[in-house]
Write an enzyme that holds these catalytic residues in place. Structure first.
Site, PDB file in Angstrom:
ATOM      1  CE1 TYR A  57      -3.450   3.196   0.730  1.00 45.50           C
ATOM      2  CE2 TYR A  57      -1.842   3.293   2.414  1.00 45.50           C
ATOM      3  CZ  TYR A  57      -3.102   3.685   1.600  1.00 45.50           C
ATOM      4  OH  TYR A  57      -3.295   4.817   1.478  1.00 45.50           O
ATOM      5  CG  ASN A 199      -0.095   8.225   6.416  1.00 49.18           C
ATOM      6  OD1 ASN A 199      -1.700   8.329   7.088  1.00 49.18           O
ATOM      7  ND2 ASN A 199      -0.801   6.822   6.186  1.00 49.18           N
ATOM      8  CE1 TYR A 282     -21.278  25.070  47.976  1.00 44.79           C
ATOM      9  CE2 TYR A 282     -21.729  24.430  45.995  1.00 44.79           C
ATOM     10  CZ  TYR A 282     -22.247  24.491  47.170  1.00 44.79           C
ATOM     11  OH  TYR A 282     -23.192  22.910  47.751  1.00 44.79           O
ATOM     12  NE  ARG A 285     -18.177  26.707  50.955  1.00 45.33           N
ATOM     13  CZ  ARG A 285     -19.178  25.964  50.797  1.00 45.33           C
ATOM     14  NH1 ARG A 285     -18.951  24.582  51.602  1.00 45.33           N
ATOM     15  NH2 ARG A 285     -19.804  26.124  50.837  1.00 45.33           N
ATOM     16  CG  PHE A 331      -3.449   6.764   9.488  1.00 42.89           C
ATOM     17  CD1 PHE A 331      -4.783   6.870   9.759  1.00 42.89           C
ATOM     18  CD2 PHE A 331      -3.164   5.772   8.857  1.00 42.89           C
ATOM     19  CE1 PHE A 331      -5.332   5.985   9.055  1.00 42.89           C
ATOM     20  CE2 PHE A 331      -4.011   4.395   8.462  1.00 42.89           C
ATOM     21  CZ  PHE A 331      -5.209   5.041   8.462  1.00 42.89           C
ATOM     22  CD  GLU A 416      -8.708   7.705   3.771  1.00 45.40           C
ATOM     23  OE1 GLU A 416      -8.743   8.615   4.248  1.00 45.40           O
ATOM     24  OE2 GLU A 416      -7.612   7.557   3.516  1.00 45.40           O
TER      25      GLU A 416
END
Length: 503
Positions: A57, A199, A282, A285, A331, A416
């Protein structure tokens, strides 16, 4: 040029701090002989596969959906150049130079591991681009984060071919002009080289490296500014007592509590439980719990990105020891996508809680201080609209924190069919970090103003922070152009002036 520091890249020991050093301070890169030898061995494998007409490939086949199309003879070389030109289709504003340099550095470090099949001379050509300050123009939009950062990295490689555009010494020019200016010739890619160069996950990882450094600065800054607000509002530091945090032993929580107490050490501005109130709100604290969770997230992301900096993210991957050539999915940017989204959420929370503290500073019903921190309210608006601005930026961050990593759009004719969107996540992250610095700048200026209405010694850390801001921003006695003050405070934060302020 020779006086600049040199970072040796061997593919295995690159630290995020070194990436940042090369990206921001124009440090140079060198490649040790042992790494070059690995590169040469993997190149020999490629040449053997081409001469033997093996079906591999991206070497003797097309790409993506065209992986079943055989490429032979001279077309094997033309295939690589076609790959770069066709994939260089990014859009939008270009990345800043520091992102480009980080991207190039990370790609070099992946290639020197010796699993990619690139020629040594091609690798060294990319090294010379970094060392001679040739910075390809790389558009920010166009990467799906699998198969890696194809479009951004293709724009990087265009300049190596004498195509595309680059910036040299702040001037934008053609790739051919840039190479000629620094005494380099264009290269001709051979089998596998185009694929080896593009890639990978280096665009998203570069953004993450830079964001992590900036996020650490924001984290340390947030703590000392929060401590200033605690003093301005006469808060109760007992909530930061170590024994409380020992029984909920999250490391970040314990560290934040420790640092808050350190910043407040020696302060005469704080109170004990019951003196004014039994408990703080809050946003005061719960500082260790909120800030601490961000600290822990930072550590997780730092570890994940450090691992990626020294990873092989090619396809296919060549194993010289066994002779195997394996097509897989290294990849895929999912680890970086998750990390970027997670860190964006964690840093945004520093802004969220900061804006709430700013509201407490400027609201007379909550602070006990003059409304909007001005002595002549009505005629003067003081800090009224600064809280609006903080709220606006915090709201923007909340939109940006929608995770990119949960999205996927199939590509390459559904070959893909799942992608990471990691580069989108990393781009958003850097914006969130920058926005949070702005929100903290607003609290910083407001906290310094609020401190003016009290008496008594400040803490060891907060005193230094107060004195630092008063060197560039005077007390507000009547309305003035507030954006100038906020910009100065933001500069102090982004430059890391408060990062060395703590323990």
């Amino acid at each position: 040029m020779s006086s600049l520091p040199v970072v040796e890249l061997d593919g295995n020991t690159l630290h995020i701090e070194q990436v940042i050093c090369i990206a921001k301070s124009q440090s140079l890169i060198s490649i040790p002989e042992a790494a070059r030898e690995k590169v040469r061995h993997s190149r020999t494998m490629v040449e053997q596969m081409v001469s033997g007409q093996q079906v591999v490939y991206g070497i003797t086949t097309g790409f993506g959906k065209f992986s079943d199309v055989m490429i032979t003879g001279e077309d094997v070389t033309q295939l690589q150049e076609n790959l770069i030109m066709s994939h260089a289709c990014g859009m939008g504003e270009p990345y800043p130079v520091e992102v480009v340099r980080a991207m190039m550095t990370l790609r070099i470090n992946a290639l020197v591991k010796g699993y990619s099949g690139i020629r040594e001379e091609t690798l060294l050509h990319l090294v010379e681009l970094v060392n001679r300050g040739v910075h390809p123009i790389i558009p920010q939009q166009g990467s799906l984060g699998a198969s890696g950062d194809l479009a951004p990295l293709a724009h990087m490689v265009l300049v190596m071919l004498g195509k595309g555009e680059a910036e040299v010494n702040g001037k934008r020019m053609s790739g051919a002009e840039a190479l000629a200016l620094v005494g380099l010739n264009p290269i001709r890619l051979q089998a596998k080289e185009g694929l080896a160069l593009i890639n990978g996950t280096q665009a998203m990882t570069a953004l993450l490296c830079l964001s992590l450094d900036e996020a650490r600065t924001v984290m340390e800054t947030a703590e000392v500014i929060a401590a200033m607000t605690v003093e301005a509002l006469r808060g109760i530091p007992k909530a930061f007592d170590p024994q409380l945090h020992l029984v909920r032993p999250h490391p970040g929580q314990q560290e934040s509590a420790r640092r808050l107490l350190q910043h407040l050490q020696g302060s005469e501005r704080t109170t004990v439980q019951g003196e004014i109130r039994v408990q703080d709100a809050y946003s005061l604290r719960c500082l260790p719990q909120v800030h601490g969770a961000t600290r822990d997230t930072l550590e997780y992301v730092w570890t994940t990105v450090s691992r990626e900096c020294n990873s092989v993210t090619d396809n296919p991957v060549l194993f010289t020891e066994t002779g195997d050539v394996i097509s897989g999915g290294n990849f895929h940017g999912q680890p970086m996508a998750f990390a970027a989204d997670f860190l964006a959420i964690a840093i945004a929370e520093l802004g969220n809680i900061s804006e709430r503290r700013t509201e407490r500073l400027v609201n007379p019903q909550l602070s006990g201080l003059p409304g909007f921190l001005t002595e002549n309210g009505g005629l003067h608006s003081g800090f009224m609209i600064t809280q609006y601005v903080a709220a606006s930026i915090v709201s923007e961050n909340k939109v940006l924190c929608h995770p990119a990593s949960v999205d996927s759009i199939p590509s390459s004719a559904n070959q893909e069919d799942h992608v990471s969107m990691g580069t989108t996540a990393a781009r958003k992250l850097r914006t969130v970090v920058a926005n949070t610095a702005k929100v903290l700048a607003i609290e910083y200026v407001a906290a310094a103003q609020a401190i003016e209405f009290g008496t008594g010694e400040l803490g060891s850390g907060t005193k230094r922070a107060y004195e630092l801001i008063r060197q560039v921003i005077p007390r507000l006695r009547e309305d003035r152009e507030m954006y100038l003050d906020l910009a100065k405070a933001e500069d102090l934060i982004r430059q890391g002036a408060l990062r060395g302020n703590g323990p």
